[in-house]
Design a protein around this motif. Sequence first.
Motif, PDB file in Angstrom:
ATOM      1  N   ILE A  54      43.581  52.930  47.284  1.00 20.67           N
ATOM      2  CA  ILE A  54      43.121  51.702  47.938  1.00 20.67           C
ATOM      3  C   ILE A  54      41.821  51.971  48.702  1.00 20.67           C
ATOM      4  CG2 ILE A  54      43.695  49.951  49.689  1.00 20.67           C
ATOM      5  CD1 ILE A  54      45.324  49.707  47.044  1.00 20.67           C
ATOM      6  N   GLU A  55      41.758  53.107  49.358  1.00 20.10           N
ATOM      7  CA  GLU A  55      40.544  53.444  50.103  1.00 20.10           C
ATOM      8  C   GLU A  55      39.335  53.517  49.166  1.00 20.10           C
ATOM      9  OE1 GLU A  55      41.023  56.614  52.894  1.00 20.10           O
ATOM     10  OE2 GLU A  55      38.886  56.588  53.409  1.00 20.10           O
ATOM     11  N   ILE A  90      51.276  51.309  44.117  1.00 25.13           N
ATOM     12  CA  ILE A  90      49.847  50.971  44.089  1.00 25.13           C
ATOM     13  C   ILE A  90      49.645  49.569  43.516  1.00 25.13           C
ATOM     14  CG2 ILE A  90      47.624  51.562  42.998  1.00 25.13           C
ATOM     15  CD1 ILE A  90      48.606  54.566  43.274  1.00 25.13           C
ATOM     16  N   ASP A  91      50.387  49.243  42.459  1.00 29.09           N
ATOM     17  CA  ASP A  91      50.266  47.902  41.867  1.00 29.09           C
ATOM     18  C   ASP A  91      50.544  46.821  42.907  1.00 29.09           C
ATOM     19  OD1 ASP A  91      49.523  48.805  39.376  1.00 29.09           O
ATOM     20  OD2 ASP A  91      51.563  48.810  38.567  1.00 29.09           O
ATOM     21  N   LEU A  92      51.570  47.046  43.726  1.00 31.21           N
ATOM     22  CA  LEU A  92      51.908  46.061  44.768  1.00 31.21           C
ATOM     23  C   LEU A  92      50.815  45.990  45.831  1.00 31.21           C
ATOM     24  CD1 LEU A  92      55.709  46.864  45.266  1.00 31.21           C
ATOM     25  CD2 LEU A  92      54.711  44.882  44.101  1.00 31.21           C
ATOM     26  N   MET A  93      50.280  47.159  46.185  1.00 34.53           N
ATOM     27  CA  MET A  93      49.226  47.191  47.203  1.00 34.53           C
ATOM     28  C   MET A  93      47.962  46.484  46.717  1.00 34.53           C
ATOM     29  SD  MET A  93      49.827  51.047  48.586  1.00 34.53           S
ATOM     30  CE  MET A  93      48.669  51.122  49.939  1.00 34.53           C
ATOM     31  N   PHE A  97      45.826  43.523  48.575  1.00 36.91           N
ATOM     32  CA  PHE A  97      44.404  43.647  48.914  1.00 36.91           C
ATOM     33  C   PHE A  97      43.524  42.689  48.089  1.00 36.91           C
ATOM     34  CE2 PHE A  97      45.880  47.294  51.127  1.00 36.91           C
ATOM     35  CZ  PHE A  97      44.930  47.586  52.094  1.00 36.91           C
ATOM     36  N   GLY A  98      44.155  41.855  47.268  1.00 39.76           N
ATOM     37  CA  GLY A  98      43.393  40.904  46.463  1.00 39.76           C
ATOM     38  C   GLY A  98      42.590  41.571  45.359  1.00 39.76           C
ATOM     39  N   LEU A  99      43.095  42.700  44.873  1.00 40.64           N
ATOM     40  CA  LEU A  99      42.402  43.438  43.806  1.00 40.64           C
ATOM     41  C   LEU A  99      43.159  43.247  42.484  1.00 40.64           C
ATOM     42  CD1 LEU A  99      41.786  46.625  45.921  1.00 40.64           C
ATOM     43  CD2 LEU A  99      39.950  45.297  44.841  1.00 40.64           C
ATOM     44  N   GLU A 100      42.412  43.107  41.399  1.00 40.68           N
ATOM     45  CA  GLU A 100      43.023  42.917  40.089  1.00 40.68           C
ATOM     46  C   GLU A 100      43.758  44.181  39.659  1.00 40.68           C
ATOM     47  OE1 GLU A 100      39.833  42.691  40.870  1.00 40.68           O
ATOM     48  OE2 GLU A 100      38.962  40.834  40.119  1.00 40.68           O
ATOM     49  N   LEU A 131      35.368  43.273  33.840  1.00 36.99           N
ATOM     50  CA  LEU A 131      36.013  42.667  35.005  1.00 36.99           C
ATOM     51  C   LEU A 131      35.001  42.336  36.114  1.00 36.99           C
ATOM     52  CD1 LEU A 131      38.950  42.062  35.918  1.00 36.99           C
ATOM     53  CD2 LEU A 131      38.989  44.348  36.949  1.00 36.99           C
ATOM     54  N   GLY A 132      33.989  43.157  36.223  1.00 37.44           N
ATOM     55  CA  GLY A 132      32.976  42.948  37.262  1.00 37.44           C
ATOM     56  C   GLY A 132      33.219  43.830  38.467  1.00 37.44           C
ATOM     57  N   PRO A 133      32.312  43.756  39.452  1.00 36.92           N
ATOM     58  CA  PRO A 133      32.401  44.642  40.628  1.00 36.92           C
ATOM     59  C   PRO A 133      33.637  44.362  41.481  1.00 36.92           C
ATOM     60  CG  PRO A 133      30.359  43.333  40.650  1.00 36.92           C
ATOM     61  CD  PRO A 133      31.174  42.844  39.503  1.00 36.92           C
ATOM     62  N   SER A 134      34.064  45.368  42.208  1.00 37.61           N
ATOM     63  CA  SER A 134      35.156  45.208  43.170  1.00 37.61           C
ATOM     64  C   SER A 134      34.727  44.167  44.188  1.00 37.61           C
ATOM     65  CB  SER A 134      35.409  46.541  43.869  1.00 37.61           C
ATOM     66  OG  SER A 134      36.120  46.330  45.071  1.00 37.61           O
ATOM     67  N   PRO A 135      35.656  43.276  44.597  1.00 38.44           N
ATOM     68  CA  PRO A 135      35.293  42.280  45.619  1.00 38.44           C
ATOM     69  C   PRO A 135      34.901  42.915  46.950  1.00 38.44           C
ATOM     70  CG  PRO A 135      37.651  42.182  45.091  1.00 38.44           C
ATOM     71  CD  PRO A 135      37.033  43.127  44.121  1.00 38.44           C
ATOM     72  N   TYR A 136      35.190  44.180  47.125  1.00 38.23           N
ATOM     73  CA  TYR A 136      34.868  44.871  48.394  1.00 38.23           C
ATOM     74  C   TYR A 136      33.470  45.476  48.362  1.00 38.23           C
ATOM     75  CZ  TYR A 136      39.672  44.273  49.878  1.00 38.23           C
ATOM     76  OH  TYR A 136      40.871  43.717  50.261  1.00 38.23           O
ATOM     77  N   ARG A 137      32.774  45.371  47.253  1.00 39.63           N
ATOM     78  CA  ARG A 137      31.432  45.944  47.160  1.00 39.63           C
ATOM     79  C   ARG A 137      30.478  45.284  48.115  1.00 39.63           C
ATOM     80  NH1 ARG A 137      27.977  48.332  42.573  1.00 39.63           N
ATOM     81  NH2 ARG A 137      29.412  49.829  41.684  1.00 39.63           N
TER      82      ARG A 137
END
Length: 137
Positions: A54-55, A90-93, A97-100, A131-137
Amino acid sequence: MSEEEFEPTIIAFCCNWCSYAGADLAGTSRIQYPPNVRNIRVMCSGMVHPNMVIEALTKGADGVIICGCHPGDCHYIEGNLRAEKRAEAIDLMLEDFGLEPERFRLEWVSASEGPRFAEVMKDVVESIRELGPSPYR
Ligand code: FES
């Protein structure tokens, strides 16, 4: 950043005994795989705590893959079974975190599977590019 320009950053945690050796074999055999992958050697796939995944995904990586020995081949007997359990966490996390879910993968690659290592990495890079960039980028 336009989609054409997007080059994903992939973190690959590779166990020392199998997958990292597989990556090495890909390199020494001159089998090409995308330079988007940053290999991080860990002693066993079971050592990778879900927080590390996740980090990575919230601090710049667009995708994370954990590679370990095939079931039955883990040098610490049950490390890869633990990795499998952790993958479920990890799948649940990711959801929290709103990650695909596609941003994380667990694969088994042995020391003799250099070509497979390269194929898996090409596939990961391609799917994250789509998929595109991570939303956290
Ligand atoms: Fe490779 Fe445990 S030593 S997965």
